[in-house]
Scaffold this motif. Structure first.
Motif, PDB file in Angstrom:
ATOM      1  N   TRP A  59      14.307  17.066  13.638  1.00  0.00           N
ATOM      2  CA  TRP A  59      15.399  16.115  13.405  1.00  0.00           C
ATOM      3  C   TRP A  59      14.919  14.840  12.709  1.00  0.00           C
ATOM      4  CZ3 TRP A  59      19.959  18.089  13.516  1.00  0.00           C
ATOM      5  CH2 TRP A  59      20.254  19.147  14.384  1.00  0.00           C
ATOM      6  N   TYR A  60      13.716  14.396  13.055  1.00  0.00           N
ATOM      7  CA  TYR A  60      13.138  13.215  12.403  1.00  0.00           C
ATOM      8  C   TYR A  60      11.620  13.349  12.497  1.00  0.00           C
ATOM      9  CZ  TYR A  60      13.599  11.872  17.328  1.00  0.00           C
ATOM     10  OH  TYR A  60      13.579  11.878  18.704  1.00  0.00           O
ATOM     11  N   PRO A  61      10.870  12.736  11.573  1.00  0.00           N
ATOM     12  CA  PRO A  61       9.459  13.105  11.395  1.00  0.00           C
ATOM     13  C   PRO A  61       8.473  12.538  12.408  1.00  0.00           C
ATOM     14  CG  PRO A  61      10.122  11.489   9.736  1.00  0.00           C
ATOM     15  CD  PRO A  61      11.365  11.877  10.469  1.00  0.00           C
ATOM     16  N   HIS A  62       8.737  11.340  12.931  1.00  0.00           N
ATOM     17  CA  HIS A  62       7.733  10.665  13.760  1.00  0.00           C
ATOM     18  C   HIS A  62       8.168  10.612  15.228  1.00  0.00           C
ATOM     19  CE1 HIS A  62       5.850   9.679   9.996  1.00  0.00           C
ATOM     20  NE2 HIS A  62       6.922   9.008   9.587  1.00  0.00           N
ATOM     21  N   SER A  63       7.311  10.080  16.058  1.00  0.00           N
ATOM     22  CA  SER A  63       7.645   9.913  17.475  1.00  0.00           C
ATOM     23  C   SER A  63       8.912   9.091  17.631  1.00  0.00           C
ATOM     24  CB  SER A  63       6.490   9.200  18.199  1.00  0.00           C
ATOM     25  OG  SER A  63       6.924   8.710  19.456  1.00  0.00           O
ATOM     26  N   PHE A  64       9.674   9.388  18.671  1.00  0.00           N
ATOM     27  CA  PHE A  64      10.896   8.628  18.944  1.00  0.00           C
ATOM     28  C   PHE A  64      10.596   7.202  19.397  1.00  0.00           C
ATOM     29  CE2 PHE A  64       9.797   9.520  23.232  1.00  0.00           C
ATOM     30  CZ  PHE A  64      10.671   8.890  24.114  1.00  0.00           C
ATOM     31  N   LEU A  65       9.325   6.905  19.649  1.00  0.00           N
ATOM     32  CA  LEU A  65       8.915   5.566  20.093  1.00  0.00           C
ATOM     33  C   LEU A  65       8.553   4.646  18.924  1.00  0.00           C
ATOM     34  CD1 LEU A  65       6.587   6.811  22.974  1.00  0.00           C
ATOM     35  CD2 LEU A  65       8.891   5.873  23.229  1.00  0.00           C
ATOM     36  N   ARG A  66       8.581   5.178  17.704  1.00  0.00           N
ATOM     37  CA  ARG A  66       8.253   4.369  16.528  1.00  0.00           C
ATOM     38  C   ARG A  66       9.439   3.471  16.160  1.00  0.00           C
ATOM     39  NH1 ARG A  66       3.707   3.262  15.955  1.00  0.00           N
ATOM     40  NH2 ARG A  66       4.045   2.799  13.744  1.00  0.00           N
ATOM     41  N   PRO A  67       9.204   2.424  15.373  1.00  0.00           N
ATOM     42  CA  PRO A  67      10.332   1.617  14.882  1.00  0.00           C
ATOM     43  C   PRO A  67      11.386   2.507  14.215  1.00  0.00           C
ATOM     44  CG  PRO A  67       8.264   0.514  14.389  1.00  0.00           C
ATOM     45  CD  PRO A  67       7.895   1.866  14.948  1.00  0.00           C
ATOM     46  N   LEU A  68      12.632   2.184  14.446  1.00  0.00           N
ATOM     47  CA  LEU A  68      13.735   3.043  13.998  1.00  0.00           C
ATOM     48  C   LEU A  68      13.649   3.358  12.510  1.00  0.00           C
ATOM     49  CD1 LEU A  68      16.654   1.391  16.001  1.00  0.00           C
ATOM     50  CD2 LEU A  68      15.621   3.631  16.428  1.00  0.00           C
ATOM     51  N   GLU A  69      13.296   2.351  11.697  1.00  0.00           N
ATOM     52  CA  GLU A  69      13.319   2.560  10.240  1.00  0.00           C
ATOM     53  C   GLU A  69      12.286   3.597   9.798  1.00  0.00           C
ATOM     54  OE1 GLU A  69      10.972  -1.253  11.148  1.00  0.00           O
ATOM     55  OE2 GLU A  69      12.847  -0.311  11.800  1.00  0.00           O
ATOM     56  N   GLU A  70      11.238   3.825  10.595  1.00  0.00           N
ATOM     57  CA  GLU A  70      10.223   4.806  10.210  1.00  0.00           C
ATOM     58  C   GLU A  70      10.755   6.243  10.263  1.00  0.00           C
ATOM     59  OE1 GLU A  70       6.417   4.443  12.056  1.00  0.00           O
ATOM     60  OE2 GLU A  70       6.304   2.275  11.718  1.00  0.00           O
ATOM     61  N   ASN A  71      11.803   6.451  11.046  1.00  0.00           N
ATOM     62  CA  ASN A  71      12.384   7.792  11.143  1.00  0.00           C
ATOM     63  C   ASN A  71      13.631   7.965  10.277  1.00  0.00           C
ATOM     64  OD1 ASN A  71      10.783   9.530  12.830  1.00  0.00           O
ATOM     65  ND2 ASN A  71      11.200   8.111  14.516  1.00  0.00           N
ATOM     66  N   GLU A  72      13.882   6.964   9.437  1.00  0.00           N
ATOM     67  CA  GLU A  72      15.011   7.085   8.503  1.00  0.00           C
ATOM     68  C   GLU A  72      14.537   7.694   7.172  1.00  0.00           C
ATOM     69  OE1 GLU A  72      17.897   6.894   9.326  1.00  0.00           O
ATOM     70  OE2 GLU A  72      18.104   5.471  10.963  1.00  0.00           O
ATOM     71  N   PRO A  73      15.462   8.356   6.436  1.00  0.00           N
ATOM     72  CA  PRO A  73      16.898   8.513   6.729  1.00  0.00           C
ATOM     73  C   PRO A  73      17.219   9.721   7.604  1.00  0.00           C
ATOM     74  CG  PRO A  73      16.413   9.423   4.576  1.00  0.00           C
ATOM     75  CD  PRO A  73      15.109   8.852   5.100  1.00  0.00           C
ATOM     76  N   TYR A  74      16.175  10.361   8.148  1.00  0.00           N
ATOM     77  CA  TYR A  74      16.370  11.583   8.930  1.00  0.00           C
ATOM     78  C   TYR A  74      17.186  11.326  10.195  1.00  0.00           C
ATOM     79  CZ  TYR A  74      12.584  13.019   5.863  1.00  0.00           C
ATOM     80  OH  TYR A  74      11.824  13.289   4.746  1.00  0.00           O
ATOM     81  N   LEU A  75      16.870  10.225  10.881  1.00  0.00           N
ATOM     82  CA  LEU A  75      17.554   9.943  12.140  1.00  0.00           C
ATOM     83  C   LEU A  75      19.050   9.749  11.920  1.00  0.00           C
ATOM     84  CD1 LEU A  75      17.647   9.343  15.147  1.00  0.00           C
ATOM     85  CD2 LEU A  75      16.913   6.994  14.646  1.00  0.00           C
ATOM     86  N   SER A  76      19.416   8.969  10.926  1.00  0.00           N
ATOM     87  CA  SER A  76      20.844   8.748  10.663  1.00  0.00           C
ATOM     88  C   SER A  76      21.540  10.048  10.294  1.00  0.00           C
ATOM     89  CB  SER A  76      21.026   7.720   9.546  1.00  0.00           C
ATOM     90  OG  SER A  76      20.663   6.431  10.005  1.00  0.00           O
ATOM     91  N   SER A  77      20.864  10.895   9.514  1.00  0.00           N
ATOM     92  CA  SER A  77      21.438  12.192   9.150  1.00  0.00           C
ATOM     93  C   SER A  77      21.625  13.065  10.385  1.00  0.00           C
ATOM     94  CB  SER A  77      20.539  12.903   8.137  1.00  0.00           C
ATOM     95  OG  SER A  77      21.061  14.170   7.803  1.00  0.00           O
ATOM     96  N   ALA A  78      20.651  13.047  11.297  1.00  0.00           N
ATOM     97  CA  ALA A  78      20.744  13.840  12.529  1.00  0.00           C
ATOM     98  C   ALA A  78      21.896  13.362  13.396  1.00  0.00           C
ATOM     99  CB  ALA A  78      19.427  13.764  13.292  1.00  0.00           C
ATOM    100  N   LEU A  79      22.037  12.035  13.526  1.00  0.00           N
ATOM    101  CA  LEU A  79      23.149  11.479  14.312  1.00  0.00           C
ATOM    102  C   LEU A  79      24.488  11.833  13.672  1.00  0.00           C
ATOM    103  CD1 LEU A  79      21.569   8.013  15.094  1.00  0.00           C
ATOM    104  CD2 LEU A  79      22.117   9.770  16.795  1.00  0.00           C
ATOM    105  N   GLU A  80      24.515  11.879  12.347  1.00  0.00           N
ATOM    106  CA  GLU A  80      25.743  12.235  11.632  1.00  0.00           C
ATOM    107  C   GLU A  80      26.132  13.694  11.889  1.00  0.00           C
ATOM    108  OE1 GLU A  80      29.128  11.939   9.795  1.00  0.00           O
ATOM    109  OE2 GLU A  80      27.839  10.191  10.129  1.00  0.00           O
TER     110      GLU A  80
END
Length: 210
Positions: A59-80
């Motif tokens: 769903w997103y490339p890095h640990s969920f504990l990283r700053p939010l922007e590091e997992n973008e744009p994957y995180l926003s796409s996953a939430l969408e």
């Protein structure tokens, strides 16, 4: 759109014939088929089960504990993807929000819990197995909305290599403050997996939500 919201699998009763639906979200390296295998452990046979699948099974490339922007744009796409799925269940199959249940494991649990916090309303139940809210330590969390009457279960090992128990407990606190009925259990020395007790708790909460 990185993740395809139409890449989904289903199990259980047909969506058009069921009175409740459980959205199941797989972990990193998993698949929709993997997470749907848990459907056979849900005692209530009135459920339809639906599972989206991440592009590249992550769903997103890095640990969920990283700053939010590091997992973008994957995180926003996953939430969408989850937002799209919820909207489709409401519009195409007439599910009310309290008839919608969420279950996620590992990365899928983190994604599910973050979505529910950002889209708070009364759901049938939310089950986060080996997961917690997304973001770095000490992130100021200001979610809007209420989870009143929503049972939430957080289950995790107390030594999980991916999910610090502190994040599970922080997530418990956040959800309580949002009005949810939270059950949290830390399992001593348990590996990063799903155990029988967790599935028993899920079944108890599903039965209690009738």
């Amino acid at each position: 759109m990185i993740h395809n919201p139409n890449n989904i699998r289903t199990a259980g009763k047909p969506l058009e014939a069921s009175s409740k639906v459980m959205i199941m979200v797989h972990g990193r390296g998993g698949s929709a088929r993997d997470i749907l295998s848990l459907a056979e452990y849900i005692d209530d046979k009135d459920f339809a089960f639906i599972a989206p699948e991440a592009q590249g099974n992550t769903w997103y490339p890095h640990s969920f504990l990283r700053p939010l922007e590091e997992n973008e744009p994957y995180l926003s796409s996953a939430l969408e993807v989850l937002a799209s799925l919820r909207a489709r269940l409401q519009s195409d199959f007439n599910f009310k929000l309290p008839q919608i249940y969420w279950l996620g494991f590992s990365q899928g649990a983190c994604l599910t819990l973050e979505f529910v916090a950002r889209n708070a309303t009364e759901y049938g139940g939310v089950f986060g197995l080996s997961g917690g809210l997304i973001g770095p330590p000490n992130l100021v969390r200001s979610y809007e909305g209420s989870l009143t009457n929503t049972p939430i279960f957080l289950g995790c090992s107390d030594i999980d290599p991916h999910i610090p128990k502190e994040r599970v407990l922080e997530s418990e606190t956040v959800f309580r403050q949002m009005g949810a009925n939270v059950t949290a259990k830390l399992y001593p020395n348990f590996p990063h997996s799903i155990n029988e007790d967790e599935l028993n708790v899920v079944n108890l909460l599903v039965a209690g939500a009738q």
